[in-house]
Motif scaffolding. Structure first.
Motif: not given
Ligand SMILES: Nc1ncnc2c1ncn2[C@@H]1O[C@H](COP(=O)(O)OP(=O)(O)O)[C@@H](O)[C@H]1O
Ligand SMILES: O=P(O)(O)OC[C@H](O)CO
Length: 496
Positions: A37-41, A96-101, A103-106
């Motif tokens: 969890f590198p950042a919130s969300g 890069h690491r996989a961005i998990v389903w 994840d709200r970064r976008t």
């Protein structure tokens, strides 16, 4: 060659199950892996954790079954969906690491695209909405944030994949870059009406098409494993996203049939037949499965928090030590109290799609304690499913007649399943085999290998363990659901 190896790569663990030719489970192995969890969300997985855990459990399951590679006729793969990876085609190394389903970064990018009016066209072609849940904007983020990645992608040096493609690539030693139609259908880049990658959507998101895998049927040829992995090559003959594999495992082959899987989240799929039904009620349209080039569609309701609410009682509130303790607690809860929990911990999914919402509790008194919280947590899963069923009934009136087939870890809770039947006002059927996701993947691989019977015959073998009939009085049901709906609206209003 008498057995099938099903690989189920999930959000929190990788599992492998060996089935015999009658699709009876013979042996299994499971391994959890770290969440980042590198950042919130934000939620990430290490691609090598995914691959190494899968290779480990696959070998362990075959060994536990007392079998050799020569006994395995085919491998079936099923996986957490939407999770996004990018790697170098020459070295096979992830960028890069996989961005998990989850994840709200976008979310910001999705808001911008919505404001520019792109959602209706995207929904009509992909069946999906502009939510950070899906792969397309995650892939865009990777190309924006990894130095030189977009140029390298244009030159054809990089590969994109959901977890199935990443596993196929590694299992075959980089010989096959492919995905199946159900996983492609979750990327936001795949036109599910015309069954092809959508060049215009790729252009809108600035995604070079040279990145994309080839899309194949769910029961099809995905190459053979590297010989050194199991001691000899094994063909990979079945692939489907986990919720679609569960739909197959639950034998929901006829239009109007519906299953709901209660794991970390809850995903309900309603088979709508060979025509895509566009939802007017904020559900997703998706591919249920594609066999022999023929696509069967589904309406899907996705809820992000189901079993996770029980994990919160255990790890957050620390009022239970094991998930099963929720049942005696719920039974002991004070009937006079009306504690109601809206578990919007990571926003609300279908049919609200409000990523900005957070959870809320209503009806607290000085007597509210662990028992009332446990009951409210279990009930929240039933209420959220009713929201989905209401939307499905509005989109597809036949859904009202249906029985709901359930599976996943939380389906083990009798109390929750009884409340579900009560609040839906419909019967809830729990099958004898609850590992339906792996079963679906195993069946698809067995179909590919010519070992398994036709869908009709497989459907006849589906066996009921227990049916939960609704017993709650209609007036109570409707009053309680109306209160839930008011609570959701208040939760949305509180988010501003
Ligand atoms: N007896 C039970 N009562 C309530 N919840 C349960 C019970 N057993 C398991 N769960 C919940 O089910 C979830 C695990 O289900 P599983 O299908 O393994 O999930 P996933 O594949 O998403 O990791 C956990 O969130 C757990 O809290
Ligand atoms: O890994 P699961 O069982 O939590 O399923 C995740 C879903 O495929 C996400 O869409």
């Amino acid at each position: 060659m008498t057995h099938i190896l099903a690989i189920d790569q999930g959000t929190t663990s990788s599992r492998a199950i060996v089935f015999d030719a009658g699709l009876r489970p013979v042996a299994s192995a499971q391994k959890e892996f770290p969440q980042h969890f590198p950042a919130s969300g934000w939620v990430e997985h290490d691609p090598s954790d995914l691959w190494v855990s899968v290779a480990g459990v696959a070998r362990a399951a075959v060994e536990k079954a007392g079998l050799h590679a020569g006994d395995i006729a085919a491998i079936g793969i099923t996986n957490q969906r939407e999770t996004t990876l990018i790697w170098d085609r020459r070295t096979g190394k992830p960028l890069h690491r996989a961005i998990v389903w989850q994840d709200r970064r976008t979310a910001g990018l999705c808001d911008r695209l919505k404001a520019e009016g792109h959602e209706p066209v995207i929904a009509a072609r992909t069946g999906l909405l502009l939510d950070p849940y899906f792969s397309g904007t995650k892939l865009g983020w990777l190309l924006d944030n990894i130095d030189g990645a977009r140029d390298r992608a244009k030159r054809g040096e990089l590969a994109f994949g959901t977890v199935d493609s990443w596993l196929i690539w590694n299992l075959t030693g980089g010989r096959v870059h492919a995905t199946d139609a159900t996983n492609a259908a979750r990327t936001l880049l795949y036109n599910i009406v015309e069954n092809r990658w959508d060049a215009e959507i790729c252009a809108l998101l600035d995604i070079p098409m040279a990145l994309l895998p080839e899309v194949r049927d769910c029961a099809g040829d995905y190459g053979t494993t590297r010989a050194d992995l199991f001691g000899r090559e094994i063909p990979i003959l079945g692939v489907a996203g986990d919720q679609q594999a569960a739909t197959v495992g639950q034998a929901c082959f006829a239009p109007g049939m519906m299953k709901s899987t209660y794991g970390t989240g809850c995903f309900a799929l309603l088979n709508t037949g060979e025509k895509m039904v566009a939802s007017k009620n904020r559900l997703l349209s998706t591919i249920a499965y594609r066999l022999d080039g023929r696509t069967t569609y589904a309406l899907e309701g996705s809820i992000f928090i189901a079993g996770a609410v029980v994990q919160w009682l255990r790890d957050g509130l620390k009022i239970i030590r094991h998930a099963a303790e929720t049942q005696p607690l719920a039974e002991a809860a004070d009937p006079a109290q009306e504690l109601l929990l809206v578990p919007a911990f990571t926003g609300l999914g279908a049919p609200y799609w409000r990523p900005e919402c957070r959870g809320a509790v209503f009806g607290l008194t000085r007597n509210s304690g662990p028992a009332e919280f446990a009951r409210a947590a279990l009930e929240s899963v039933g209420f959220q499913t009713r929201d989905l069923l209401e939307a499905m009934r509005a989109d597809w009136p036949d859904a009202a007649q249906g029985v709901l087939r359930v599976d996943g870890g939380m389906a083990a809770s009798d109390w929750t399943m009884q409340f579900l039947a009560d609040i839906l006002g419909a019967p809830v059927d729990r099958p004898r085999v609850t590992e339906t996701t792996a079963l679906g993947a195993g069946y698809l691989a067995g179909l590919g290998a010519g070992l398994c019977p036709s869908p009709e015959e497989f459907a006849r073998d589906w066996a009921l363990e227990r049916r939960f009939e609704p017993i709650m009085a209609e007036a109570v049901r409707e009053a309680r659901y109306a209160r839930w709906q008011r609570a959701v609206q208040a939760t949305i209003a509180a988010a501003g």
